[in-house]
Design a protein around this motif. Structure first.
Motif, PDB file in Angstrom:
ATOM      1  N   PRO A  63       0.795  -1.231   0.000  1.00  0.00           N
ATOM      2  CA  PRO A  63       0.000   0.000   0.000  1.00  0.00           C
ATOM      3  C   PRO A  63       0.829   1.282   0.000  1.00  0.00           C
ATOM      4  O   PRO A  63       0.334   2.344  -0.389  1.00  0.00           O
ATOM      5  N   ASN A  64       2.095   1.194   0.401  1.00  0.00           N
ATOM      6  CA  ASN A  64       2.919   2.396   0.547  1.00  0.00           C
ATOM      7  C   ASN A  64       3.825   2.656  -0.649  1.00  0.00           C
ATOM      8  O   ASN A  64       4.605   3.611  -0.638  1.00  0.00           O
ATOM      9  N   ILE A  65       3.734   1.846  -1.699  1.00  0.00           N
ATOM     10  CA  ILE A  65       4.607   2.031  -2.864  1.00  0.00           C
ATOM     11  C   ILE A  65       4.200   3.297  -3.618  1.00  0.00           C
ATOM     12  O   ILE A  65       3.037   3.496  -3.930  1.00  0.00           O
ATOM     13  N   LYS A  66       5.202   4.117  -3.937  1.00  0.00           N
ATOM     14  CA  LYS A  66       4.933   5.457  -4.485  1.00  0.00           C
ATOM     15  C   LYS A  66       5.451   5.658  -5.904  1.00  0.00           C
ATOM     16  O   LYS A  66       5.363   6.771  -6.430  1.00  0.00           O
ATOM     17  N   ILE A  67       6.030   4.643  -6.519  1.00  0.00           N
ATOM     18  CA  ILE A  67       6.473   4.766  -7.915  1.00  0.00           C
ATOM     19  C   ILE A  67       5.776   3.682  -8.745  1.00  0.00           C
ATOM     20  O   ILE A  67       5.318   2.675  -8.191  1.00  0.00           O
ATOM     21  N   PRO A  68       5.653   3.883 -10.062  1.00  0.00           N
ATOM     22  CA  PRO A  68       4.991   2.876 -10.905  1.00  0.00           C
ATOM     23  C   PRO A  68       5.650   1.500 -10.754  1.00  0.00           C
ATOM     24  O   PRO A  68       6.865   1.357 -10.965  1.00  0.00           O
ATOM     25  N   THR A  69       4.860   0.521 -10.384  1.00  0.00           N
ATOM     26  CA  THR A  69       5.392  -0.811 -10.082  1.00  0.00           C
ATOM     27  C   THR A  69       4.457  -1.879 -10.641  1.00  0.00           C
ATOM     28  O   THR A  69       3.249  -1.836 -10.415  1.00  0.00           O
ATOM     29  N   LEU A  70       5.023  -2.826 -11.355  1.00  0.00           N
ATOM     30  CA  LEU A  70       4.256  -3.902 -11.977  1.00  0.00           C
ATOM     31  C   LEU A  70       4.586  -5.239 -11.326  1.00  0.00           C
ATOM     32  O   LEU A  70       5.763  -5.572 -11.130  1.00  0.00           O
ATOM     33  N   ILE A  71       3.549  -5.991 -10.987  1.00  0.00           N
ATOM     34  CA  ILE A  71       3.690  -7.360 -10.499  1.00  0.00           C
ATOM     35  C   ILE A  71       3.094  -8.302 -11.539  1.00  0.00           C
ATOM     36  O   ILE A  71       1.948  -8.129 -11.943  1.00  0.00           O
ATOM     37  N   ILE A  72       3.879  -9.302 -11.977  1.00  0.00           N
ATOM     38  CA  ILE A  72       3.386 -10.317 -12.911  1.00  0.00           C
ATOM     39  C   ILE A  72       3.454 -11.665 -12.208  1.00  0.00           C
ATOM     40  O   ILE A  72       4.544 -12.229 -12.024  1.00  0.00           O
ATOM     41  N   ASN A  73       2.313 -12.184 -11.803  1.00  0.00           N
ATOM     42  CA  ASN A  73       2.238 -13.486 -11.142  1.00  0.00           C
ATOM     43  C   ASN A  73       1.295 -14.399 -11.908  1.00  0.00           C
ATOM     44  O   ASN A  73       0.109 -14.091 -12.043  1.00  0.00           O
ATOM     45  N   ALA A  74       1.821 -15.492 -12.428  1.00  0.00           N
ATOM     46  CA  ALA A  74       1.006 -16.430 -13.193  1.00  0.00           C
ATOM     47  C   ALA A  74       0.036 -17.167 -12.283  1.00  0.00           C
ATOM     48  O   ALA A  74       0.386 -17.550 -11.163  1.00  0.00           O
ATOM     49  N   LEU A  75      -1.157 -17.381 -12.770  1.00  0.00           N
ATOM     50  CA  LEU A  75      -2.171 -18.080 -11.981  1.00  0.00           C
ATOM     51  C   LEU A  75      -1.850 -19.564 -11.821  1.00  0.00           C
ATOM     52  O   LEU A  75      -2.370 -20.217 -10.906  1.00  0.00           O
ATOM     53  N   ASN A  76      -0.999 -20.114 -12.683  1.00  0.00           N
ATOM     54  CA  ASN A  76      -0.624 -21.525 -12.537  1.00  0.00           C
ATOM     55  C   ASN A  76       0.784 -21.679 -11.945  1.00  0.00           C
ATOM     56  O   ASN A  76       1.468 -22.677 -12.171  1.00  0.00           O
ATOM     57  N   ASP A  77       1.220 -20.686 -11.171  1.00  0.00           N
ATOM     58  CA  ASP A  77       2.494 -20.755 -10.460  1.00  0.00           C
ATOM     59  C   ASP A  77       2.303 -21.596  -9.202  1.00  0.00           C
ATOM     60  O   ASP A  77       1.638 -21.160  -8.252  1.00  0.00           O
ATOM     61  N   SER A  78       2.877 -22.768  -9.166  1.00  0.00           N
ATOM     62  CA  SER A  78       2.633 -23.688  -8.054  1.00  0.00           C
ATOM     63  C   SER A  78       3.369 -23.287  -6.777  1.00  0.00           C
ATOM     64  O   SER A  78       3.161 -23.889  -5.731  1.00  0.00           O
ATOM     65  N   LEU A 115       3.055 -20.245  -5.453  1.00  0.00           N
ATOM     66  CA  LEU A 115       2.357 -19.120  -4.844  1.00  0.00           C
ATOM     67  C   LEU A 115       1.045 -19.544  -4.188  1.00  0.00           C
ATOM     68  O   LEU A 115       0.276 -20.322  -4.744  1.00  0.00           O
ATOM     69  N   SER A 116       0.785 -18.984  -3.011  1.00  0.00           N
ATOM     70  CA  SER A 116      -0.483 -19.193  -2.313  1.00  0.00           C
ATOM     71  C   SER A 116      -1.471 -18.119  -2.750  1.00  0.00           C
ATOM     72  O   SER A 116      -1.077 -17.121  -3.382  1.00  0.00           O
ATOM     73  N   PRO A 117      -2.758 -18.251  -2.429  1.00  0.00           N
ATOM     74  CA  PRO A 117      -3.749 -17.246  -2.856  1.00  0.00           C
ATOM     75  C   PRO A 117      -3.405 -15.818  -2.420  1.00  0.00           C
ATOM     76  O   PRO A 117      -3.720 -14.860  -3.145  1.00  0.00           O
ATOM     77  N   GLU A 118      -2.745 -15.664  -1.287  1.00  0.00           N
ATOM     78  CA  GLU A 118      -2.412 -14.314  -0.796  1.00  0.00           C
ATOM     79  C   GLU A 118      -1.373 -13.619  -1.671  1.00  0.00           C
ATOM     80  O   GLU A 118      -1.166 -12.409  -1.555  1.00  0.00           O
ATOM     81  N   CYS A 119      -0.709 -14.386  -2.537  1.00  0.00           N
ATOM     82  CA  CYS A 119       0.345 -13.819  -3.382  1.00  0.00           C
ATOM     83  C   CYS A 119      -0.198 -13.113  -4.627  1.00  0.00           C
ATOM     84  O   CYS A 119       0.589 -12.673  -5.478  1.00  0.00           O
ATOM     85  N   TYR A 120      -1.525 -12.999  -4.710  1.00  0.00           N
ATOM     86  CA  TYR A 120      -2.171 -12.268  -5.804  1.00  0.00           C
ATOM     87  C   TYR A 120      -2.879 -11.062  -5.184  1.00  0.00           C
ATOM     88  O   TYR A 120      -4.068 -11.130  -4.872  1.00  0.00           O
ATOM     89  N   PRO A 121      -2.150  -9.960  -4.991  1.00  0.00           N
ATOM     90  CA  PRO A 121      -2.656  -8.822  -4.200  1.00  0.00           C
ATOM     91  C   PRO A 121      -3.633  -7.933  -4.968  1.00  0.00           C
ATOM     92  O   PRO A 121      -3.340  -6.771  -5.277  1.00  0.00           O
ATOM     93  N   ILE A 122      -4.810  -8.461  -5.254  1.00  0.00           N
ATOM     94  CA  ILE A 122      -5.807  -7.728  -6.035  1.00  0.00           C
ATOM     95  C   ILE A 122      -6.292  -6.485  -5.293  1.00  0.00           C
ATOM     96  O   ILE A 122      -6.351  -5.387  -5.863  1.00  0.00           O
ATOM     97  N   LYS A 123      -6.614  -6.633  -4.027  1.00  0.00           N
ATOM     98  CA  LYS A 123      -7.111  -5.498  -3.244  1.00  0.00           C
ATOM     99  C   LYS A 123      -6.066  -4.393  -3.174  1.00  0.00           C
ATOM    100  O   LYS A 123      -6.381  -3.208  -3.359  1.00  0.00           O
ATOM    101  N   GLU A 124      -4.824  -4.776  -2.938  1.00  0.00           N
ATOM    102  CA  GLU A 124      -3.757  -3.782  -2.815  1.00  0.00           C
ATOM    103  C   GLU A 124      -3.546  -3.037  -4.127  1.00  0.00           C
ATOM    104  O   GLU A 124      -3.304  -1.818  -4.142  1.00  0.00           O
ATOM    105  N   HIS A 131      -1.038 -18.458 -17.631  1.00  0.00           N
ATOM    106  CA  HIS A 131       0.086 -19.378 -17.774  1.00  0.00           C
ATOM    107  C   HIS A 131       1.394 -18.672 -17.399  1.00  0.00           C
ATOM    108  O   HIS A 131       1.447 -17.465 -17.238  1.00  0.00           O
ATOM    109  N   GLY A 132       2.441 -19.485 -17.288  1.00  0.00           N
ATOM    110  CA  GLY A 132       3.756 -18.914 -16.976  1.00  0.00           C
ATOM    111  C   GLY A 132       4.490 -19.658 -15.871  1.00  0.00           C
ATOM    112  O   GLY A 132       5.702 -19.500 -15.707  1.00  0.00           O
ATOM    113  N   GLY A 133       3.756 -20.471 -15.080  1.00  0.00           N
ATOM    114  CA  GLY A 133       4.413 -21.208 -14.021  1.00  0.00           C
ATOM    115  C   GLY A 133       5.220 -20.285 -13.123  1.00  0.00           C
ATOM    116  O   GLY A 133       4.854 -19.126 -12.898  1.00  0.00           O
ATOM    117  N   HIS A 134       6.333 -20.789 -12.621  1.00  0.00           N
ATOM    118  CA  HIS A 134       7.227 -19.965 -11.805  1.00  0.00           C
ATOM    119  C   HIS A 134       8.425 -19.562 -12.659  1.00  0.00           C
ATOM    120  O   HIS A 134       9.271 -20.384 -13.000  1.00  0.00           O
TER     121      HIS A 134
END
Length: 321
Positions: free
Chosen positions: A253-268, A270-279, A293-296
């Motif tokens: 929530p405190n990040i102040k510069i443009p930042t991109l997160i790319i996490n594949a949905l089939n990355d084994s 990562l747990s559900p919390e690793c997809y920070p949609i709300k944030e 797709h993309g795995g890890h």
């Protein structure tokens, strides 16, 4: 920002997360990246090796690349990014964390997911010794968590840092740790554990007062490794304390510069919390892309340029051009 719709569509073969992950880790090769090594002395007398590669024309733009667990500056996901940025007028420096450049580091401590003091030292070194007006950060897995934690835990960043791109991020370390210990990840778990313990055996010979042979023999899982070594060597009470304090999720929530997160949905990994949609929805600087797709770290794409590498370059150009 709203979650980004991903355009990543790999060939049928690489839609399988296991195949794309294993291929990318064991088969992929990247050629024609000429690196120059610089040894940097850290604040505690230890060292980190930096592997530099350069654009054909002189530039004041630089991308700092951070690797994942047991990686180094020569892994294809590092040199692939370096090559792409170099070919587009941007210098690159591949960071080797403590003990990851082929030579054991000097201290009992080494590196971990939240060691942002080392990243801060690297950035300060670059700013004071080099001549770059634009610095971008790109991290994979463990290195990605470190970047996001660094960006979110500081109220003020150096003006030169303009944007960040992260991929395959274990935003919630405890969740990822639990996931890595499940049956579906047993091959990955055992491979990581083998390399980590073998390196720790070398360190134990120099630091017998810090780590006994009995302690070493008690390490049967990655959780044990973090409980016995990672946490104790870096000032945490135990593995759970380490996971709690170093997970980047709380800092997003405190990040102040443009930042991109790319996490594949089939990355084994990562747990559900690793997809920070709300944030992402609540922070205008945070962009979240969740390809099917993309795995890890397995975003295989055409001409051996990976999707996350192309997106990193696009993100930087779209933000500042």
């Amino acid at each position: 920002m709203p979650v980004i719709d991903s355009k990543y569509k790999p060939s049928f073969f690489f839609r399988n997360g296991f195949i794309s992950t294993v291929y990318s880790g064991l088969v992929r090769r990247v050629k024609d990246v000429k690196q120059e090594r610089e040894r940097m002395i850290l604040f505690d007398g230890d060292f980190i090796d930096l592997d530099w590669s350069f654009s054909k024309e002189k530039t004041k733009k630089l991308v700092v690349l951070l690797h994942g667990l047991e990686g180094n500056g020569q892994r294809p996901y590092m040199t692939g990014s370096a090559k792409l940025f170099n070919n587009n007028g941007i210098d690159a420096v591949c960071v080797n964390f403590r003990g990851c450049s082929g030579e054991d580091n000097l201290k009992y401590r080494s590196y971990h997911s939240g060691a942002t003091e080392d990243l801060e030292a690297i950035i300060e070194h670059i700013i004071s010794e080099k001549d770059y007006s634009e610095i971008y950060l790109k991290g994979i897995s463990l290195g990605a968590n470190m970047i996001l934690k660094y960006l979110g835990e500081r109220e003020v960043l150096p003006n030169q840092i303009k944007a960040a791109v992260t991929a395959s991020v274990p935003c919630y370390l405890y969740g990822s740790a639990k996931t890595l210990h499940t049956f579906k990840n047993v091959l990955y778990h055992n491979r990581f554990l083998k390399y980590l313990v073998n390196r720790l055996k070398i360190k134990q010979q120099r630091f017998k007062e810090d780590l006994s042979l009995k302690d070493l023999a008690s390490i049967k899982t990655l959780f044990d490794f973090d409980n016995v070594y990672t946490s104790k060597a870096h000032g945490f009470k135990d593995a759970l304390d380490y996971y709690e304090k170093c997970s980047c999720l709380q800092f997003l929530p405190n990040i102040k510069i443009p930042t991109l997160i790319i996490n594949a949905l089939n990355d084994s990994f990562l747990s559900p919390e690793c997809y920070p949609i709300k944030e992402a929805k609540n922070n205008p600087n945070l962009y979240l892309e969740m390809p099917q797709h993309g795995g890890h770290v397995g975003f295989v794409d055409k001409k051996n340029v990976y999707y996350n590498e192309k997106r990193a370059l696009e993100f930087v150009k779209d933000t500042f051009n």
